[in-house]
Design an enzyme around this catalytic site. Structure first.
Site, PDB file in Angstrom:
ATOM      1  N   ARG A  70      -6.259   5.132   2.034  1.00 13.47           N
ATOM      2  CA  ARG A  70      -7.714   5.021   1.890  1.00 13.47           C
ATOM      3  C   ARG A  70      -8.243   3.708   2.446  1.00 13.47           C
ATOM      4  O   ARG A  70      -9.389   3.620   2.874  1.00 13.47           O
ATOM      5  CB  ARG A  70      -8.095   5.233   0.418  1.00 13.47           C
ATOM      6  CG  ARG A  70      -7.988   6.687   0.001  1.00 13.47           C
ATOM      7  CD  ARG A  70      -8.111   6.847  -1.483  1.00 13.47           C
ATOM      8  NE  ARG A  70      -6.827   6.780  -2.151  1.00 13.47           N
ATOM      9  CZ  ARG A  70      -6.655   6.442  -3.424  1.00 13.47           C
ATOM     10  NH1 ARG A  70      -7.699   6.107  -4.157  1.00 13.47           N
ATOM     11  NH2 ARG A  70      -5.450   6.419  -3.955  1.00 13.47           N
TER      12      ARG A  70
ATOM     13  N   GLU B 221      -0.145   2.287 -10.637  1.00 11.15           N
ATOM     14  CA  GLU B 221      -0.558   2.919 -11.888  1.00 11.15           C
ATOM     15  C   GLU B 221       0.223   4.215 -12.099  1.00 11.15           C
ATOM     16  O   GLU B 221       0.491   4.617 -13.219  1.00 11.15           O
ATOM     17  CB  GLU B 221      -2.069   3.205 -11.821  1.00 11.15           C
ATOM     18  CG  GLU B 221      -2.709   3.477 -13.160  1.00 11.15           C
ATOM     19  CD  GLU B 221      -4.171   3.885 -13.046  1.00 11.15           C
ATOM     20  OE1 GLU B 221      -4.729   3.873 -11.927  1.00 11.15           O
ATOM     21  OE2 GLU B 221      -4.750   4.238 -14.084  1.00 11.15           O
TER      22      GLU B 221
HETATM   23  O1  LIG Z   1      -3.770  -1.958  -7.626  1.00  8.03           O
HETATM   24  P1  LIG Z   1      -2.675  -0.934  -7.553  1.00  8.03           P
HETATM   25  O2  LIG Z   1      -2.159  -0.535  -8.901  1.00  8.03           O
HETATM   26  O3  LIG Z   1      -1.564  -1.358  -6.647  1.00  8.03           O
HETATM   27  O4  LIG Z   1      -3.292   0.398  -6.975  1.00  8.03           O
HETATM   28  C1  LIG Z   1      -4.220   0.451  -5.935  1.00  8.03           C
HETATM   29  C2  LIG Z   1      -3.722   1.265  -4.788  1.00  8.03           C
HETATM   30  O5  LIG Z   1      -3.470   2.612  -5.212  1.00  8.03           O
HETATM   31  C3  LIG Z   1      -4.050   3.502  -4.277  1.00  8.03           C
HETATM   32  O6  LIG Z   1      -3.188   3.747  -3.209  1.00  8.03           O
HETATM   33  P2  LIG Z   1      -2.065   4.865  -3.136  1.00  8.03           P
HETATM   34  O7  LIG Z   1      -0.740   4.161  -3.063  1.00  8.03           O
HETATM   35  O8  LIG Z   1      -2.259   5.862  -4.211  1.00  8.03           O
HETATM   36  O9  LIG Z   1      -2.241   5.465  -1.695  1.00  8.03           O
HETATM   37  P3  LIG Z   1      -3.297   6.337  -0.876  1.00  8.03           P
HETATM   38  O10 LIG Z   1      -4.383   5.415  -0.421  1.00  8.03           O
HETATM   39  O11 LIG Z   1      -2.426   6.790   0.220  1.00  8.03           O
HETATM   40  O12 LIG Z   1      -3.835   7.461  -1.733  1.00  8.03           O
HETATM   41  C4  LIG Z   1      -5.257   2.744  -3.791  1.00  8.03           C
HETATM   42  O13 LIG Z   1      -5.738   3.251  -2.557  1.00  8.03           O
HETATM   43  C5  LIG Z   1      -4.752   1.334  -3.686  1.00  8.03           C
HETATM   44  O14 LIG Z   1      -4.152   1.067  -2.439  1.00  8.03           O
HETATM   45  N1  LIG Z   2      -7.056   5.526 -11.061  1.00 12.22           N
HETATM   46  C1  LIG Z   2      -7.014   5.440  -9.731  1.00 12.22           C
HETATM   47  N2  LIG Z   2      -7.871   6.148  -8.975  1.00 12.22           N
HETATM   48  C2  LIG Z   2      -7.821   6.050  -7.619  1.00 12.22           C
HETATM   49  N3  LIG Z   2      -6.973   5.270  -6.978  1.00 12.22           N
HETATM   50  C3  LIG Z   2      -6.098   4.559  -7.694  1.00 12.22           C
HETATM   51  N4  LIG Z   2      -5.133   3.702  -7.329  1.00 12.22           N
HETATM   52  C4  LIG Z   2      -4.531   3.262  -8.434  1.00 12.22           C
HETATM   53  N5  LIG Z   2      -5.089   3.788  -9.527  1.00 12.22           N
HETATM   54  C5  LIG Z   2      -6.079   4.609  -9.089  1.00 12.22           C
END
Ligand SMILES: O=P(O)(O)OC[C@H]1O[C@H](OP(=O)(O)OP(=O)(O)O)[C@H](O)[C@@H]1O
Ligand SMILES: Nc1ncnc2[nH]cnc12
Length: 177
Positions: free
Chosen positions: A65, A102
């Site tokens: 994202r 998370e």
């Molecule tokens: O602060 P944190 O606990 O590290 O979480 C935040 C991260 O989690 C999500 O990414 P995700 O790894 O789910 O990847 P995506 O963007 O591919 O969905 C979001 O886009 C952040 O990069």
């Molecule tokens: N609750 C949440 N929703 C969307 N993105 C996330 N990345 C980590 N936690 C998330």
């Protein structure tokens, strides 16, 4: 500084998906915001404001994202774009870092030659949750020889206290939830 009208615009296009991707997690889905022209443009403009006065040369976007938001921010700032990717996706020599999320565990990578000496980097992502992802990204960018001047995210999940892992870098969030 975000206006109340802009905050309302952004908030009205982020939806909660309960128990996804696992029970107990409320997922913040930004796809309604991305598909709304005014919402998307406002998000990119406001995320870019974190660069003011920092002479940013590169924007780092974190897969996936963070790519969607980081690339238009780079274009807006007339800066380069550097992808930080999930492991195994970048073709040249990489540095990597692992961290807890998370909802799981992840490893991210950046090309070792992604930055020229003295580059000034703005890191962009959608969500700051536990802070593990941004912490690992800051460390990777610094290890590659660049300076992290700011981190700019669309939303911060304050109850997960990610900011506490990022005391050494300015972090701004458009929405604090
Ligand atoms: O602060 P944190 O606990 O590290 O979480 C935040 C991260 O989690 C999500 O990414 P995700 O790894 O789910 O990847 P995506 O963007 O591919 O969905 C979001 O886009 C952040 O990069
Ligand atoms: N609750 C949440 N929703 C969307 N993105 C996330 N990345 C980590 N936690 C998330």
């Amino acid at each position: 500084m975000i206006s109340q009208a802009d905050r309302d615009l952004l908030l009205s296009h982020v939806r909660d998906i309960p128990d996804w991707p696992q029970p107990g997690v409320t997922f913040k889905d930004i796809t309604p915001l991305l598909r709304d022209p005014a919402g998307f443009a406002t998000t990119v403009r406001l995320l870019s404001e974190a660069a003011v006065g920092h002479d940013v040369t590169s924007v780092v976007g974190i897969e996936a994202r963070g790519f969607i938001l980081g690339a238009p921010v780079a274009y807006h700032l007339d800066a380069g774009f550097v992808p930080v990717r999930k492991e195994g996706k970048l073709p040249a020599e990489t540095s990597s870092a692992s961290y807890a999320l998370e909802y799981g565990q992840a490893t991210i990578e950046v090309h070792r030659d992604a930055f020229m000496p003295g580059e000034r980097v703005l890191i962009i992502d959608d969500v700051l949750a536990t802070g593990g992802t941004v912490r690992a990204t800051v460390d990777l960018v610094r290890a590659a020889g660049a300076e992290v001047v700011a981190v700019s995210v669309l939303m911060e999940l304050g109850f997960l206290r990610g900011r506490e892992k990022l005391a050494d870098v300015p972090v701004s969030a458009l929405l604090s939830l």
